[in-house]
Design a protein around this motif. Structure first.
Motif, PDB file in Angstrom:
ATOM      1  N   THR A 158     -28.603 -73.129  50.598  1.00  0.00           N
ATOM      2  CA  THR A 158     -27.624 -72.233  51.221  1.00  0.00           C
ATOM      3  C   THR A 158     -28.180 -71.705  52.539  1.00  0.00           C
ATOM      4  O   THR A 158     -29.301 -71.175  52.587  1.00  0.00           O
ATOM      5  CB  THR A 158     -27.282 -71.062  50.300  1.00  0.00           C
ATOM      6  N   LEU A 159     -27.390 -71.871  53.593  1.00  0.00           N
ATOM      7  CA  LEU A 159     -27.765 -71.391  54.917  1.00  0.00           C
ATOM      8  C   LEU A 159     -26.796 -70.287  55.335  1.00  0.00           C
ATOM      9  O   LEU A 159     -25.574 -70.469  55.263  1.00  0.00           O
ATOM     10  CB  LEU A 159     -27.725 -72.536  55.934  1.00  0.00           C
ATOM     11  N   VAL A 160     -27.332 -69.157  55.748  1.00  0.00           N
ATOM     12  CA  VAL A 160     -26.515 -68.019  56.178  1.00  0.00           C
ATOM     13  C   VAL A 160     -26.713 -67.820  57.677  1.00  0.00           C
ATOM     14  O   VAL A 160     -27.835 -67.597  58.139  1.00  0.00           O
ATOM     15  CB  VAL A 160     -26.881 -66.728  55.418  1.00  0.00           C
ATOM     16  N   LEU A 161     -25.611 -67.908  58.435  1.00  0.00           N
ATOM     17  CA  LEU A 161     -25.639 -67.695  59.883  1.00  0.00           C
ATOM     18  C   LEU A 161     -24.886 -66.411  60.192  1.00  0.00           C
ATOM     19  O   LEU A 161     -23.785 -66.183  59.682  1.00  0.00           O
ATOM     20  CB  LEU A 161     -24.991 -68.878  60.616  1.00  0.00           C
ATOM     21  N   THR A 162     -25.473 -65.568  61.030  1.00  0.00           N
ATOM     22  CA  THR A 162     -24.891 -64.264  61.343  1.00  0.00           C
ATOM     23  C   THR A 162     -24.710 -64.131  62.852  1.00  0.00           C
ATOM     24  O   THR A 162     -25.622 -64.467  63.622  1.00  0.00           O
ATOM     25  CB  THR A 162     -25.775 -63.121  60.822  1.00  0.00           C
ATOM     26  N   SER A 163     -23.552 -63.652  63.246  1.00  0.00           N
ATOM     27  CA  SER A 163     -23.269 -63.448  64.668  1.00  0.00           C
ATOM     28  C   SER A 163     -23.807 -62.099  65.126  1.00  0.00           C
ATOM     29  O   SER A 163     -24.244 -61.263  64.316  1.00  0.00           O
ATOM     30  CB  SER A 163     -21.757 -63.522  64.923  1.00  0.00           C
ATOM     31  N   LYS A 164     -23.768 -61.882  66.425  1.00  0.00           N
ATOM     32  CA  LYS A 164     -24.187 -60.601  66.987  1.00  0.00           C
ATOM     33  C   LYS A 164     -22.976 -59.678  67.131  1.00  0.00           C
ATOM     34  O   LYS A 164     -21.871 -60.134  67.400  1.00  0.00           O
ATOM     35  CB  LYS A 164     -24.831 -60.813  68.359  1.00  0.00           C
ATOM     36  N   VAL A 213     -20.800 -60.653  61.715  1.00  0.00           N
ATOM     37  CA  VAL A 213     -20.227 -61.325  60.544  1.00  0.00           C
ATOM     38  C   VAL A 213     -21.105 -62.514  60.196  1.00  0.00           C
ATOM     39  O   VAL A 213     -21.836 -63.046  61.046  1.00  0.00           O
ATOM     40  CB  VAL A 213     -18.777 -61.780  60.804  1.00  0.00           C
ATOM     41  N   SER A 214     -21.036 -62.933  58.928  1.00  0.00           N
ATOM     42  CA  SER A 214     -21.894 -64.008  58.435  1.00  0.00           C
ATOM     43  C   SER A 214     -21.062 -65.147  57.880  1.00  0.00           C
ATOM     44  O   SER A 214     -19.947 -64.944  57.381  1.00  0.00           O
ATOM     45  CB  SER A 214     -22.849 -63.488  57.351  1.00  0.00           C
ATOM     46  N   LEU A 215     -21.635 -66.353  57.971  1.00  0.00           N
ATOM     47  CA  LEU A 215     -20.997 -67.565  57.472  1.00  0.00           C
ATOM     48  C   LEU A 215     -22.001 -68.307  56.586  1.00  0.00           C
ATOM     49  O   LEU A 215     -23.146 -68.524  56.990  1.00  0.00           O
ATOM     50  CB  LEU A 215     -20.559 -68.460  58.632  1.00  0.00           C
ATOM     51  N   PHE A 270     -26.147 -72.037  64.906  1.00  0.00           N
ATOM     52  CA  PHE A 270     -25.914 -70.591  64.975  1.00  0.00           C
ATOM     53  C   PHE A 270     -24.415 -70.304  65.019  1.00  0.00           C
ATOM     54  O   PHE A 270     -23.597 -71.184  65.300  1.00  0.00           O
ATOM     55  CB  PHE A 270     -26.616 -69.966  66.189  1.00  0.00           C
ATOM     56  N   LEU A 271     -24.080 -69.053  64.742  1.00  0.00           N
ATOM     57  CA  LEU A 271     -22.701 -68.572  64.739  1.00  0.00           C
ATOM     58  C   LEU A 271     -22.518 -67.634  65.916  1.00  0.00           C
ATOM     59  O   LEU A 271     -23.347 -66.748  66.141  1.00  0.00           O
ATOM     60  CB  LEU A 271     -22.382 -67.849  63.424  1.00  0.00           C
TER      61      LEU A 271
END
Length: 406
Positions: free
Chosen positions: A206-212, A187-189, A89-90
């Motif tokens: 492709t994996l997209v991790l998004t912060s809160k 934001v996403s990574l 996770f981010l």
């Protein structure tokens, strides 16, 4: 360098600008912290770096790690809650949820991956992604002290009772200049992912991790005549006199040093009080040292004054300088005031330090008989008669000759 048997932990940097022979010289110190994994003897290999086309060599050294009675455990991050069943996770976190205007706010963007995560991850165009992310999370109208991250080193941590590796992608300390609430968006990574077990796929998933999103409340400073114009932080005074006893007209160096945590680079000079009837205060020279570890900004800013007294007696510097600031820890305004006293007249003490500025202000000059002569070119200036102008005989002859020629 990478050291066998050690893990890179935190990094900090300090910057000290100074002036030498009219040129501004900047000294930068980068400190890398290492954590030993096991006792033993370890060799730090020799290495070299290029500085302005010059090779700087390090000879290396030998490190001895003694056994510890207790094994060091990974740090536990209680302020972070991993998503349910999330093994990667981010996280975007701040050091505080509410601050005063002008108070420091540390911001950290980290990527976490569990030790038992069954995939191999790789970053995709990370530098380009971080440029877009930092633009989104940078608070408006805020001073930034950024900690440059050149390497992504995994740090073992415990989050929610599980073992993770943390990759810190971005660290910075901000000083909001207004009382507007800070709203940091999610934001996403993007990362590439391939399974550890089984045949590798031709194209990574492709994996997209998004912060809160994060919200930080910025409180206005309490009512005060200087609200909005004083520094915010925790500071203390470190002052010094070149010598405590001087003669009339003799200059002495006085340093007013402010040390603590806050926006060191922008600290203003102390205010000069109006009671200057017995001493002249010349404008100061400034120098500062700033240290940033990613969580706090600390340092020291020094203002060097030259003082020239013109009355005998004791001069209390508390009547000459004051520095007002707001301390967010106590939520009160406070004032730094000098405690030193300058004694003028009597038996002078020897000078322990010399400088071009001091030599320019000190030194004896000739005086007419019957008039006082001190150790400074300003000595006895109040007794000199400005109406007594010398007559230049050659100049008078030239003037008469010019009239006759015309």
């Amino acid at each position: 360098p990478e050291l066998t048997g050690f893990i890179k932990r935190g990094i900090s940097a300090s910057v000290t600008p100074s002036e030498i022979n009219g040129k501004t010289i900047t000294n930068q110190v980068i400190t890398q912290n290492y954590q030993a994994q096991a006792p033993g003897r370890f060799r730090v290999p020799a290495f070299s770096i290029q500085v302005n086309d010059e090779t700087i060599q390090s000879e290396g050294t030998l490190l001895v790690v003694r056994p510890s009675p207790t094994a060091s455990a990974p740090a536990t991050l209680t302020a972070i809650t991993p998503p349910p069943n999330g093994s990667a996770f981010l996280s975007l976190r701040t050091s505080k949820s509410a601050i005063y205007a002008g108070e420091s706010l540390a911001m950290t963007l980290s990527f976490f991956v569990a030790d038992n995560y069954p995939y191999q991850l790789q970053f995709m165009a990370l530098e380009k992604q971080l440029q877009a992310i930092t633009k989104k999370i940078h608070p408006a109208n805020a001073w930034e002290e950024n900690l440059t991250i050149n390497e992504l080193n995994p740090v073992p941590v415990v989050v929610g009772g599980r073992k993770f590796r943390e990759y810190r992608l971005y660290q910075s300390v901000f000083f909001p200049l207004s009382k507007q609430t800070i709203n940091i968006p999610a934001v996403s990574l993007w990362l590439g992912r391939q399974p550890v077990i089984g045949p590798p796929s031709s194209k990574p998933e492709t994996l997209v991790l998004t912060s809160k999103p994060v919200t930080v409340t910025v409180r206005p400073l309490p009512v005060h005549p200087l609200r909005g114009r004083v520094p915010v932080g925790s500071f203390r005074l470190e002052e010094g006199l070149e010598r405590q006893r001087v003669q009339i007209g003799q200059s002495v160096r006085y340093t007013f040093g402010i040390t603590g945590e806050g926006n060191i680079a922008t600290l203003p000079a102390p205010a000069l009080l109006s009671d200057t009837t017995s001493i002249d205060v010349f404008p100061p020279k400034e120098r500062h040292t700033v240290s940033n570890d990613g969580n706090t900004v600390t340092g020291r800013k020094v203002f060097s004054y030259f003082l020239v007294p013109h009355q005998n007696g004791s001069v209390s510097l508390i009547n000459r300088f004051q520095w007002i600031y707001f301390d967010p820890q106590t939520a009160r305004y406070d004032t730094l005031r000098p405690k030193l006293q300058l004694h003028v007249g009597g038996q002078g003490e020897s000078v322990t330090a010399s400088s071009p500025a001091n030599d320019a202000l000190s030194g004896s000059i000739g005086a007419e008989q019957g008039k006082p002569m001190g150790d400074s070119l300003y000595a006895g200036i109040e007794l000199m008669d400005s109406t007594e102008q010398p007559v230049s005989i050659p100049g008078l002859i030239r003037s008469i000759a010019n009239v006759l020629i015309v």
